[in-house]
Design an enzyme around this catalytic site. Structure first.
Site, PDB file in Angstrom:
ATOM      1  N   ARG A 136      -2.568 -10.071 -20.548  1.00 29.43           N
ATOM      2  CA  ARG A 136      -1.523 -10.623 -19.676  1.00 29.43           C
ATOM      3  C   ARG A 136      -2.121 -10.927 -18.305  1.00 29.43           C
ATOM      4  O   ARG A 136      -3.017 -10.225 -17.848  1.00 29.43           O
ATOM      5  CB  ARG A 136      -0.391  -9.608 -19.472  1.00 29.43           C
ATOM      6  CG  ARG A 136       0.363  -9.266 -20.734  1.00 29.43           C
ATOM      7  CD  ARG A 136       1.326 -10.393 -21.107  1.00 29.43           C
ATOM      8  NE  ARG A 136       2.204 -10.015 -22.211  1.00 29.43           N
ATOM      9  CZ  ARG A 136       1.908 -10.124 -23.498  1.00 29.43           C
ATOM     10  NH1 ARG A 136       0.727 -10.594 -23.865  1.00 29.43           N
ATOM     11  NH2 ARG A 136       2.774  -9.776 -24.434  1.00 29.43           N
TER      12      ARG A 136
ATOM     13  N   ASP B 154      -7.200 -11.119   4.512  1.00 25.92           N
ATOM     14  CA  ASP B 154      -8.402 -11.398   3.712  1.00 25.92           C
ATOM     15  C   ASP B 154      -9.619 -10.549   4.090  1.00 25.92           C
ATOM     16  O   ASP B 154     -10.545 -10.418   3.310  1.00 25.92           O
ATOM     17  CB  ASP B 154      -8.796 -12.880   3.856  1.00 25.92           C
ATOM     18  CG  ASP B 154      -7.693 -13.806   3.395  1.00 25.92           C
ATOM     19  OD1 ASP B 154      -6.720 -13.311   2.794  1.00 25.92           O
ATOM     20  OD2 ASP B 154      -7.795 -15.023   3.632  1.00 25.92           O
TER      21      ASP B 154
ATOM     22  N   GLN C 168       0.454  16.623   2.230  1.00 25.50           N
ATOM     23  CA  GLN C 168      -0.742  16.792   1.398  1.00 25.50           C
ATOM     24  C   GLN C 168      -0.629  16.081   0.060  1.00 25.50           C
ATOM     25  O   GLN C 168      -1.616  15.894  -0.627  1.00 25.50           O
ATOM     26  CB  GLN C 168      -0.958  18.274   1.095  1.00 25.50           C
ATOM     27  CG  GLN C 168      -1.488  19.039   2.271  1.00 25.50           C
ATOM     28  CD  GLN C 168      -1.469  20.534   2.021  1.00 25.50           C
ATOM     29  OE1 GLN C 168      -0.576  21.042   1.354  1.00 25.50           O
ATOM     30  NE2 GLN C 168      -2.442  21.218   2.555  1.00 25.50           N
TER      31      GLN C 168
ATOM     32  N   GLY D  77      -6.063 -16.045  11.790  1.00 28.82           N
ATOM     33  CA  GLY D  77      -7.317 -16.114  11.034  1.00 28.82           C
ATOM     34  C   GLY D  77      -8.314 -17.061  11.694  1.00 28.82           C
ATOM     35  O   GLY D  77      -8.084 -17.550  12.814  1.00 28.82           O
TER      36      GLY D  77
ATOM     37  N   GLU E 160       1.471  21.397  14.496  1.00 32.75           N
ATOM     38  CA  GLU E 160       2.020  22.708  14.129  1.00 32.75           C
ATOM     39  C   GLU E 160       1.527  23.858  15.021  1.00 32.75           C
ATOM     40  O   GLU E 160       2.252  24.810  15.255  1.00 32.75           O
ATOM     41  CB  GLU E 160       1.736  23.023  12.659  1.00 32.75           C
ATOM     42  CG  GLU E 160       0.256  23.005  12.298  1.00 32.75           C
ATOM     43  CD  GLU E 160      -0.016  23.251  10.820  1.00 32.75           C
ATOM     44  OE1 GLU E 160       0.894  23.608  10.076  1.00 32.75           O
ATOM     45  OE2 GLU E 160      -1.190  23.063  10.413  1.00 32.75           O
TER      46      GLU E 160
ATOM     47  N   ARG F 239       1.021  -9.779   1.047  1.00 32.99           N
ATOM     48  CA  ARG F 239       1.099  -9.943   2.498  1.00 32.99           C
ATOM     49  C   ARG F 239       2.342  -9.294   3.085  1.00 32.99           C
ATOM     50  O   ARG F 239       2.468  -9.201   4.306  1.00 32.99           O
ATOM     51  CB  ARG F 239       1.124 -11.444   2.841  1.00 32.99           C
ATOM     52  CG  ARG F 239      -0.207 -12.057   2.842  1.00 32.99           C
ATOM     53  CD  ARG F 239      -0.402 -13.233   3.744  1.00 32.99           C
ATOM     54  NE  ARG F 239       0.685 -14.128   3.990  1.00 32.99           N
ATOM     55  CZ  ARG F 239       0.628 -15.455   3.834  1.00 32.99           C
ATOM     56  NH1 ARG F 239      -0.485 -16.008   3.367  1.00 32.99           N
ATOM     57  NH2 ARG F 239       1.632 -16.225   4.144  1.00 32.99           N
TER      58      ARG F 239
ATOM     59  N   ASN G 223      -8.385  16.677   9.219  1.00 27.76           N
ATOM     60  CA  ASN G 223      -9.438  15.868   9.863  1.00 27.76           C
ATOM     61  C   ASN G 223     -10.145  16.656  10.964  1.00 27.76           C
ATOM     62  O   ASN G 223     -10.301  16.174  12.089  1.00 27.76           O
ATOM     63  CB  ASN G 223      -8.851  14.567  10.430  1.00 27.76           C
ATOM     64  CG  ASN G 223      -9.926  13.523  10.649  1.00 27.76           C
ATOM     65  OD1 ASN G 223     -10.939  13.523   9.956  1.00 27.76           O
ATOM     66  ND2 ASN G 223      -9.738  12.661  11.616  1.00 27.76           N
TER      67      ASN G 223
ATOM     68  N   ARG H  30      -8.776 -15.948  -0.320  1.00 26.82           N
ATOM     69  CA  ARG H  30      -9.478 -17.240  -0.151  1.00 26.82           C
ATOM     70  C   ARG H  30     -10.929 -17.154  -0.597  1.00 26.82           C
ATOM     71  O   ARG H  30     -11.191 -16.910  -1.756  1.00 26.82           O
ATOM     72  CB  ARG H  30      -9.428 -17.674   1.315  1.00 26.82           C
ATOM     73  CG  ARG H  30      -8.163 -18.367   1.687  1.00 26.82           C
ATOM     74  CD  ARG H  30      -8.366 -18.960   3.077  1.00 26.82           C
ATOM     75  NE  ARG H  30      -7.143 -18.922   3.839  1.00 26.82           N
ATOM     76  CZ  ARG H  30      -6.235 -19.878   3.815  1.00 26.82           C
ATOM     77  NH1 ARG H  30      -6.403 -20.939   3.078  1.00 26.82           N
ATOM     78  NH2 ARG H  30      -5.141 -19.779   4.530  1.00 26.82           N
TER      79      ARG H  30
HETATM   80  O1  F6P Z   1      -5.291 -16.130   4.684  1.00 24.90           O
HETATM   81  C1  F6P Z   1      -4.310 -15.352   4.147  1.00 24.90           C
HETATM   82  C2  F6P Z   1      -3.870 -15.874   2.803  1.00 24.90           C
HETATM   83  O2  F6P Z   1      -2.877 -14.986   2.313  1.00 24.90           O
HETATM   84  C3  F6P Z   1      -4.963 -16.088   1.776  1.00 24.90           C
HETATM   85  O3  F6P Z   1      -5.360 -14.908   1.159  1.00 24.90           O
HETATM   86  C4  F6P Z   1      -4.308 -17.073   0.860  1.00 24.90           C
HETATM   87  O4  F6P Z   1      -5.282 -17.853   0.196  1.00 24.90           O
HETATM   88  C5  F6P Z   1      -3.500 -17.924   1.779  1.00 24.90           C
HETATM   89  O5  F6P Z   1      -3.279 -17.145   2.935  1.00 24.90           O
HETATM   90  C6  F6P Z   1      -2.171 -18.372   1.217  1.00 24.90           C
HETATM   91  O6  F6P Z   1      -1.576 -19.223   2.136  1.00 24.90           O
HETATM   92  P1  F6P Z   1      -0.040 -19.683   2.119  1.00 24.90           P
HETATM   93  O7  F6P Z   1       0.788 -18.496   2.489  1.00 24.90           O
HETATM   94  O8  F6P Z   1       0.049 -20.740   3.137  1.00 24.90           O
HETATM   95  O9  F6P Z   1       0.270 -20.091   0.719  1.00 24.90           O
END
Ligand code: F6P
Length: 739
Positions: free
Chosen positions: A282, A156, A656, A108, A621, A291, A524, A200
């Site tokens: 909730r 992000d 599909q 990043g 195909e 991630r 496509n 973030r």
């Molecule tokens: O930058 C990627 C990210 O997943 C952000 O979206 C998030 O705020 C941060 O990293 C979380 O960081 P860590 O994994 O260090 O808690």
């Protein structure tokens, strides 16, 4: 690529992991090896560099089988020591000891800025290491400069100058899957959910997932809500509930703030909703699930092309060139200055703090702004009924050709936007058949509520093209229903049918209405559109299945041949080959010859005799009418003898099916928004312009129907220009069988 001699390259992943990083590392390693350059992995990011224990040479095979894994197999870390000069001094020593003077850093903005600082300090660091006797003059003069190329790996999607960062698409998959699941439990209990997503300071994941899932409200850092937003949010949810909506989802970006700069927390939103709506609320904080997991097809593809471009860039770097990043701009790889991109990225929070929200949104790029407009319209819980002075009319929407995931989100957008602007929207059942028989129904707001997440098309579709004898009935129905504009969402047959209606205007004045074709087919293969709705879902379906097929053979020696759809267009075959690491790909544009089959076979035999366990062949195909999937399978099976078995999978309709990917939902919404806007403009200007829409090089284009024939090959039903053709060569070179 230039054959210039380059020192050793180090490749590392740093900061938060992001799905797709492995594909990037694989591409960097293999492209470097192809160019005769040694490449070292720096394990655990800057930590490995500072410690010096984590620097390891990688060979061709060490990056085999990594593309389908989430995270990063070379490890990552957020390293405090590297932020200090002393840490960087140790890192420099370890790089020089390994002869590394080029770095591909995948991370990043923080990681990339660290790399740039390191590169600027490099001469001073080396001097110090030489002065205190840790490095010799010769060692230092072998690595006089440290050159950096960055790839932005971050879920992000927050880097200015790059439209998509590696991992963002996959994170969006995780988020939409989770929200789809939450909405069914929310609807069962008539509950409201507050869902907090990562990002973030960037609202991309929140905004994109809010459109993709049809959420009720979203809060993003770039556009803090105006004071009194709590009442507006509750009001919208209340009227949606009164109109019949059972679930409500509020998506909040982790960095959301109000106009005073105070964080808006999920607890606060929950408390407001509970108090005002008097219903169960909730909170779900999706956290690191976003991630994790296998990368999406797009992240594998884009990370691969970016990794390749990074090495190409490093080889061609000249002395004095500043550090750069390879990113994606306008759907192509682009090399942009690193620090300028970081500076712009870091200016976003300042703009927000200064109340310059439009500027903050603009810095996120044109598509972010478009998404914001679309969301602001779509979140309306009930149709507003038009603006004074805006002309209203009756528009019809239909789907044609084979079903493609993303058609429903496109219809939903036409319906909601149309009703919001006071128009009547008719749904035509079963494509041209419905237009011929007069099977049209008036669409209502709540009817399309769930359609963002529904695969196929709820209006029905088929490949019927209107014959000459049908034109009279179509004209009659256009008049009967007083249709002032027609939107067709579909594939080749739909485009042909619409073009024919347009050509028959002289005989049938009813056809003198504006018409719009929106590209939707998994093949496509439509003119003017680099990506049609449904192709991304099909690609992900293919990639998911191939992951499973590959793992089915963990203990045996097998070559798999997988047949994918696409008719005469090799897009699905080539991009799935690139995204799965297939060794061989056959597709119609390139053709298949006996000579080519023989060469591939010889290489397979050689490679399996050298210990290869698995090989993957993907065949479009219609690649060749004689060298069919069965033919190739039998030929290779016979020649493989005791060395390997062949297994065949014809993927068929599963390509599909399924729920649309976030990309297809967003593309459907974007194109439908543009299509309806065109009809409204024509209504206001009394125009009957007929257009087909498509995104090309990141821009949404309109083409007149008259351009359709010049832009396509009638014989093979595909565009004359196809942007992805080059990817076949890359797919092959990164998976060459004889290595
Ligand atoms: O930058 C990627 C990210 O997943 C952000 O979206 C998030 O705020 C941060 O990293 C979380 O960081 P860590 O994994 O260090 O808690």
């Amino acid at each position: 690529m230039a054959g210039k001699s380059v020192g050793n390259i180090g490749v590392m992943t740093s900061g938060g992991d992001a799905p797709g990083m492995n594909a990037a590392v694989r591409a960097v390693v293999r492209t470097a090896i192809i160019n005769g350059i040694n490449v070292y992995a720096i394990l655990d990011g800057y930590q490995g560099m500072v410690d010096g224990t984590g620097i390891r040479e990688l060979d061709w095979h060490s990056v085999g089988g990594v593309m389908d894994q989430g995270g990063t197999f070379i490890g990552t870390a957020r390293c405090k020591e590297f932020r200090e000069r002393d840490g960087r001094l140790r890192a420099a020593l370890n790089l020089v000891k390994n002869g590394i003077d080029k770095l591909v850093v995948i991370g990043g903005d923080g990681s990339l800025t660290g790399a740039d600082t390191f590169s600027q300090e490099w001469p001073g660091l080396l001097q110090e290491l030489q002065d205190n006797g840790k490095l010799t003059v010769e060692e230092c003069s072998a690595c006089p400069k440290l050159q950096i190329v960055g790839l932005v790996g971050s879920i992000d999607n927050d880097m200015c100058n790059s439209d998509m960062t590696i991992g963002a698409d996959t994170a969006l998959h995780r988020i939409t899957d989770a929200i789809d699941a939450l909405s069914s439990t929310a609807a069962s209990h008539q509950r409201t959910f507050v869902v907090e997503v990562m990002g973030r300071n960037c609202g991309y994941l929140a905004l994109a997932s809010a459109i993709a899932t049809g959420a009720s409200w979203t809060l993003i850092p770039e556009m803090p809500p105006e004071d009194g937003w709590e009442d507006r949010m509750c009001g919208l949810i209340r009227s949606a509930t009164a109109a019949g909506r059972r679930d409500s989802i509020v998506i909040i970006a982790e960095g959301a703030r109000d106009r005073k700069g105070q964080p808006i927390t999920s607890n606060y939103v929950r408390d407001v909703l509970e108090k005002e709506l008097k219903r169960d609320v909730r909170i779900t904080i999706l956290g690191h699930v976003q991630r994790g997991g296998a990368p999406s097809a797009y992240d594998r593809y884009s990370a691969t092309v970016q990794g390749f471009r990074a090495v190409e860039n490093i080889i061609n770097m000249k002395d004095g060139d500043e550090s750069s990043i390879v990113g994606i701009r306008r759907h192509r790889t682009a090399v942009v200055p690193l620090m300028e991109s970081v500076r712009l990225t870091r200016s976003v929070p300042d703009k927000i703090a200064a109340g310059a929200y439009d500027e903050a949104v603009a810095l996120r790029g044109g598509s972010f702004k478009n998404m914001l407009n679309i969301f602001n319209t779509m979140m309306q819980a009930v149709p507003k009924g038009g603006k004074p002075g805006r002309e209203t009319g009756c528009f019809a929407v239909m789907t044609c050709g084979w079903p493609a995931a993303g058609m429903n989100p496109a219809i939903r957008t036409v319906v909601r936007l149309g009703l919001d602007h006071g128009h009547t929207i008719l749904g035509v059942n079963n494509g041209f058949e419905g237009l011929i028989s007069g099977d049209l129904v008036e669409m209502d707001w709540m009817q399309v509520e769930d359609w963002m997440r529904c695969g196929g098309t709820a209006l029905g579709t088929n490949r019927t093209r209107p014959a000459e004898s049908d034109f009279y009935m179509i004209a009659k129905n256009i008049e009967k229903f007083n249709i002032k504009g027609l939107i067709m969402i579909g594939g080749w047959t739909g485009y042909e049918g619409m073009n024919n209606l347009c050509k028959m205007r002289r005989n049938f004045p009813a056809f003198r209405i504006p018409m719009v074709c929106i590209p939707a087919t998994i093949n496509n293969n439509l003119p003017g559109a680099e990506l049609s709705i449904g192709a991304d879902t099909a690609l992900n379906n293919i990639v998911d299945v191939i992951d499973k097929i590959k793992h089915s053979s963990d203990s045996s020696r097998r070559a798999f041949i997988v047949e994918v759809m696409g008719r005469y267009c090799g897009y699905l075959a080539v991009i799935s080959a690139l995204s799965t690491g297939a060794e061989i790909v056959y597709f119609h544009e390139e053709g298949v010859t006996l000579d080519r089959l023989q060469k591939d076979l010889d290489q397979l035999v050689k490679s399996f005799s050298n210990g290869r366990k698995i090989a993957l062949i993907i065949r479009n195909e219609n690649a060749n009418p004689v060298y069919t999937t069965d033919f190739i399978c039998s030929l290779f099976e016979e020649a493989g003898g005791h060395l390997f078995d062949m297994r065949k999978s014809v993927l068929g309709p599963l390509q599909q099916g399924g729920v649309p990917t976030p990309f297809d939902r967003l593309l459907g919404a974007r194109l439908a928004y543009e299509g309806l806007t065109h009809l409204e403009k024509c209504l206001a200007e009394n125009s009957d312009r007929c257009i087909f829409l498509g995104m090309a090089e990141g821009t949404l284009n309109q083409h007149d129907f008259s351009q359709m024939e010049n832009m396509s090959s009638e014989e093979h039903q595909r565009p004359v220009e196809q942007w992805w053709l080059k990817a076949a060569e890359l797919a092959r070179s990164l998976a060459t069988i004889e290595k």
